[in-house]
Structure formats: C-alpha cells, structure tokens
Motif scaffolding. Structure first.
Motif, PDB file in Angstrom:
ATOM      1  N   GLU A   1       8.755  -6.638   0.745  1.00 61.56           N
ATOM      2  CA  GLU A   1       8.718  -8.093   0.755  1.00 61.56           C
ATOM      3  C   GLU A   1       7.312  -8.608   1.056  1.00 61.56           C
ATOM      4  N   GLU A   2       6.608  -7.927   1.955  1.00 63.09           N
ATOM      5  CA  GLU A   2       5.228  -8.319   2.260  1.00 63.09           C
ATOM      6  C   GLU A   2       4.340  -8.163   1.031  1.00 63.09           C
ATOM      7  N   LEU A   3       4.504  -7.051   0.309  1.00 64.35           N
ATOM      8  CA  LEU A   3       3.703  -6.817  -0.885  1.00 64.35           C
ATOM      9  C   LEU A   3       4.027  -7.839  -1.977  1.00 64.35           C
ATOM     10  N   LEU A   4       5.301  -8.190  -2.102  1.00 64.16           N
ATOM     11  CA  LEU A   4       5.686  -9.194  -3.095  1.00 64.16           C
ATOM     12  C   LEU A   4       5.071 -10.546  -2.757  1.00 64.16           C
ATOM     13  N   ARG A   5       5.064 -10.906  -1.474  1.00 61.84           N
ATOM     14  CA  ARG A   5       4.439 -12.168  -1.070  1.00 61.84           C
ATOM     15  C   ARG A   5       2.949 -12.151  -1.361  1.00 61.84           C
ATOM     16  N   ALA A   6       2.292 -11.026  -1.074  1.00 65.20           N
ATOM     17  CA  ALA A   6       0.856 -10.914  -1.329  1.00 65.20           C
ATOM     18  C   ALA A   6       0.567 -11.008  -2.824  1.00 65.20           C
ATOM     19  N   ALA A   7       1.378 -10.340  -3.635  1.00 68.07           N
ATOM     20  CA  ALA A   7       1.193 -10.400  -5.090  1.00 68.07           C
ATOM     21  C   ALA A   7       1.428 -11.818  -5.604  1.00 68.07           C
ATOM     22  N   THR A   8       2.415 -12.490  -5.047  1.00 64.47           N
ATOM     23  CA  THR A   8       2.709 -13.861  -5.469  1.00 64.47           C
ATOM     24  C   THR A   8       1.546 -14.785  -5.142  1.00 64.47           C
ATOM     25  N   GLU A   9       0.981 -14.646  -3.950  1.00 70.08           N
ATOM     26  CA  GLU A   9      -0.164 -15.471  -3.579  1.00 70.08           C
ATOM     27  C   GLU A   9      -1.350 -15.228  -4.502  1.00 70.08           C
ATOM     28  N   HIS A  10      -1.561 -13.963  -4.882  1.00 71.43           N
ATOM     29  CA  HIS A  10      -2.657 -13.638  -5.802  1.00 71.43           C
ATOM     30  C   HIS A  10      -2.435 -14.329  -7.149  1.00 71.43           C
ATOM     31  N   VAL A  11      -1.211 -14.265  -7.660  1.00 73.36           N
ATOM     32  CA  VAL A  11      -0.926 -14.865  -8.962  1.00 73.36           C
ATOM     33  C   VAL A  11      -1.022 -16.381  -8.887  1.00 73.36           C
ATOM     34  N   LEU A  12      -0.575 -16.975  -7.791  1.00 68.79           N
ATOM     35  CA  LEU A  12      -0.701 -18.422  -7.634  1.00 68.79           C
ATOM     36  C   LEU A  12      -2.163 -18.857  -7.649  1.00 68.79           C
ATOM     37  N   GLU A  13      -3.025 -18.012  -7.118  1.00 71.05           N
ATOM     38  CA  GLU A  13      -4.455 -18.340  -7.037  1.00 71.05           C
ATOM     39  C   GLU A  13      -5.185 -18.045  -8.334  1.00 71.05           C
ATOM     40  N   HIS A  14      -4.816 -16.943  -9.006  1.00 73.56           N
ATOM     41  CA  HIS A  14      -5.610 -16.469 -10.146  1.00 73.56           C
ATOM     42  C   HIS A  14      -4.870 -16.479 -11.479  1.00 73.56           C
ATOM     43  N   GLY A  15      -3.564 -16.704 -11.469  1.00 75.98           N
ATOM     44  CA  GLY A  15      -2.799 -16.689 -12.706  1.00 75.98           C
ATOM     45  C   GLY A  15      -2.405 -15.281 -13.130  1.00 75.98           C
ATOM     46  N   LEU A  16      -1.780 -15.181 -14.296  1.00 75.62           N
ATOM     47  CA  LEU A  16      -1.270 -13.903 -14.780  1.00 75.62           C
ATOM     48  C   LEU A  16      -2.241 -13.173 -15.696  1.00 75.62           C
ATOM     49  N   GLU A  17      -3.251 -13.864 -16.194  1.00 77.03           N
ATOM     50  CA  GLU A  17      -4.175 -13.251 -17.147  1.00 77.03           C
ATOM     51  C   GLU A  17      -4.943 -12.098 -16.500  1.00 77.03           C
TER      52      GLU A  17
ATOM     53  N   ARG B   1      -3.358  -2.347 -10.317  1.00 78.51           N
ATOM     54  CA  ARG B   1      -4.546  -2.008  -9.530  1.00 78.51           C
ATOM     55  C   ARG B   1      -5.170  -3.270  -8.934  1.00 78.51           C
ATOM     56  N   VAL B   2      -5.204  -4.339  -9.714  1.00 81.42           N
ATOM     57  CA  VAL B   2      -5.729  -5.608  -9.206  1.00 81.42           C
ATOM     58  C   VAL B   2      -4.865  -6.111  -8.052  1.00 81.42           C
ATOM     59  N   LEU B   3      -3.561  -6.060  -8.234  1.00 79.36           N
ATOM     60  CA  LEU B   3      -2.650  -6.522  -7.189  1.00 79.36           C
ATOM     61  C   LEU B   3      -2.738  -5.628  -5.955  1.00 79.36           C
ATOM     62  N   ALA B   4      -2.916  -4.334  -6.158  1.00 77.32           N
ATOM     63  CA  ALA B   4      -3.037  -3.419  -5.018  1.00 77.32           C
ATOM     64  C   ALA B   4      -4.267  -3.759  -4.191  1.00 77.32           C
ATOM     65  N   ARG B   5      -5.400  -4.012  -4.863  1.00 79.13           N
ATOM     66  CA  ARG B   5      -6.613  -4.401  -4.132  1.00 79.13           C
ATOM     67  C   ARG B   5      -6.393  -5.710  -3.388  1.00 79.13           C
ATOM     68  N   SER B   6      -5.721  -6.652  -4.034  1.00 77.96           N
ATOM     69  CA  SER B   6      -5.478  -7.947  -3.404  1.00 77.96           C
ATOM     70  C   SER B   6      -4.587  -7.805  -2.176  1.00 77.96           C
ATOM     71  N   ALA B   7      -3.603  -6.897  -2.249  1.00 81.46           N
ATOM     72  CA  ALA B   7      -2.672  -6.708  -1.135  1.00 81.46           C
ATOM     73  C   ALA B   7      -3.219  -5.763  -0.078  1.00 81.46           C
ATOM     74  N   GLY B   8      -4.339  -5.091  -0.373  1.00 82.15           N
ATOM     75  CA  GLY B   8      -4.933  -4.185   0.598  1.00 82.15           C
ATOM     76  C   GLY B   8      -4.218  -2.856   0.711  1.00 82.15           C
ATOM     77  N   VAL B   9      -3.604  -2.414  -0.386  1.00 78.14           N
ATOM     78  CA  VAL B   9      -2.917  -1.125  -0.389  1.00 78.14           C
ATOM     79  C   VAL B   9      -3.402  -0.327  -1.589  1.00 78.14           C
ATOM     80  N   SER B  10      -2.989   0.933  -1.644  1.00 77.53           N
ATOM     81  CA  SER B  10      -3.375   1.774  -2.774  1.00 77.53           C
ATOM     82  C   SER B  10      -2.482   1.483  -3.975  1.00 77.53           C
ATOM     83  N   HIS B  11      -3.000   1.882  -5.138  1.00 76.53           N
ATOM     84  CA  HIS B  11      -2.210   1.757  -6.363  1.00 76.53           C
ATOM     85  C   HIS B  11      -0.916   2.545  -6.237  1.00 76.53           C
ATOM     86  N   ALA B  12      -0.979   3.740  -5.637  1.00 74.53           N
ATOM     87  CA  ALA B  12       0.207   4.590  -5.462  1.00 74.53           C
ATOM     88  C   ALA B  12       1.231   3.911  -4.551  1.00 74.53           C
ATOM     89  N   ALA B  13       0.746   3.236  -3.509  1.00 78.23           N
ATOM     90  CA  ALA B  13       1.663   2.556  -2.591  1.00 78.23           C
ATOM     91  C   ALA B  13       2.419   1.447  -3.300  1.00 78.23           C
TER      92      ALA B  13
END
Length: 209
Positions: A29-45, A50-62
């Motif tokens: 749920e925390e990762l979903l919230r972080a991803a949502t905030e990233h998309v709200l700020e930057h859009g889907l394009e 990997r971009v979302l992982a960097r934004s959430a502060g976790v690894s791509h594998a995580a």
C-alpha cells in the motif's frame, strides 16, 4: 512458531492472520501511494517500473515483488487516481453543505483535486484509444461517480427515473468545465458557469414535489 509471525484474530477457531503477509500488504500500500503521487506529479508518459522504483526509493526487484508487471501497477495507480477525481468525502454518508454537486466541485478545484482531475482527463483521452486495463478503470470510475451523484440527488428529492440522467448531465458538464478551467486558468468565469448550471438544477428541484 516465529514470534509475531501469526496472531489470533479473535476467539478460538477464528481465522488467523499471517503477520508477515500483513506487513507485506502494508508495504504494498505504501508503494502504491508513492507510485500514485509520482504519476499525479509527472503523468503517465514514459512511466516504467524502474522510474517508479526510484521515485519510491526501492529497488526494481522490490517493486516487482509486489506488482507482477508495469501493466498491473499502472492499472492500480489509475484506479487510485480516478477514485480521487470528482469525488468528495461524505458524499454518500450525508449531504454536504450546498448539495453534492457543489461539494464535488469544491474538491475538484482545490490543489489536490485539480491534480487528480488533470490526470483523470489525460487518462480518459488515452482510454478512448484502447480496450485494456486503463479503459476498464475509466469506465468503472465514471459509473461509480455517476452512482454517487445519483444517490445524492435522490436524497435531495429527485425522482428515481430522473436521477440517473441528471447525474450523467452534471458530471459531463463538470468534466467539460474542469477542462476549460485547467486549460485557460480563468477560474472566475468557469466557476460562475458552474454556479449557473447548479442554480438551474436547483430551480428544477422545485418541480420534484
């Protein structure tokens, strides 16, 4: 037994909850919230895991551990954003001051609401050209929002047979006005147009008996 790994949910015989799954669910749920905030700020394009992982502060594998694919994560983010757009706390539980439509508009024109509405409009445009998870999420959201407004209108005395078409008209009008407001920045003119529309509905309300 691993200390804290499992816990009783209630009396004897009640279903037990795996504590590790609960922690994983919270992390998801925390990762979903972080991803949502990233998309709200930057859009889907250009969005990628990997971009979302960097934004959430976790690894791509995580991120892959919690979301099997980019499509799954994007679909869940889209659903989260659509739930925020043209929605208002307490809309179903009780009539907000000024009626449900004014409550929706107030929310949609605040900074958080405008972010969600802006992305909603962009997502809607994308959904018109596809039949995938995004299009399904948009259709589901429109139906849910229409049902919420319909319920609010019925509580205010609107006849059942008129509530659905009026809810559709109201949300379609609001979406068009929201696009105008975001594109032109002319809040005073657009807000006045919205108020004129709502007053027309209020005048019609007197015929509801």
């Amino acid at each position: 037994m691993d200390d804290g790994a499992r816990e009783d949910a209630g009396p004897a015989g009640a279903q037990r909850v795996d504590g590790r799954r609960l922690r994983y669910r919270h992390r998801r749920e925390e990762l979903l919230r972080a991803a949502t905030e990233h998309v709200l700020e930057h859009g889907l394009e250009g969005l990628s895991l990997r971009v979302l992982a960097r934004s959430a502060g976790v690894s791509h594998a995580a991120l892959l551990h919690h979301f099997a694919s980019r499509e799954q994560l994007v679909a869940e983010v889209v659903a989260e954003v659509l739930d925020r757009a043209f929605s208002a706390p307490g809309l179903v539980a009780g009539d907000p001051p000024g009626g449900p439509l004014r409550a929706l508009w107030r929310h949609a024109t605040t900074d958080p609401g405008q972010r969600a509405v802006r992305l909603f409009i962009a997502i809607t445009g994308t959904a018109l050209y596809g039949e995938g998870e995004t299009a399904l999420a948009v259709r589901r959201s429109v139906r849910e929002r229409t049902a919420l407004v319909r319920e609010g209108l019925v509580r205010e005395g609107c006849p059942e047979e008129a509530a659905g078409p009026l809810a559709t008209l109201a949300l379609s009008t609001m979406r068009g006005l929201a696009v105008d407001r975001l594109l032109t920045g002319d809040a005073e003119r657009v807000d006045a147009a919205f108020e004129l529309f709502v007053r027309g509905l209020e005048a019609q309300r007197r015929t509801w008996g």
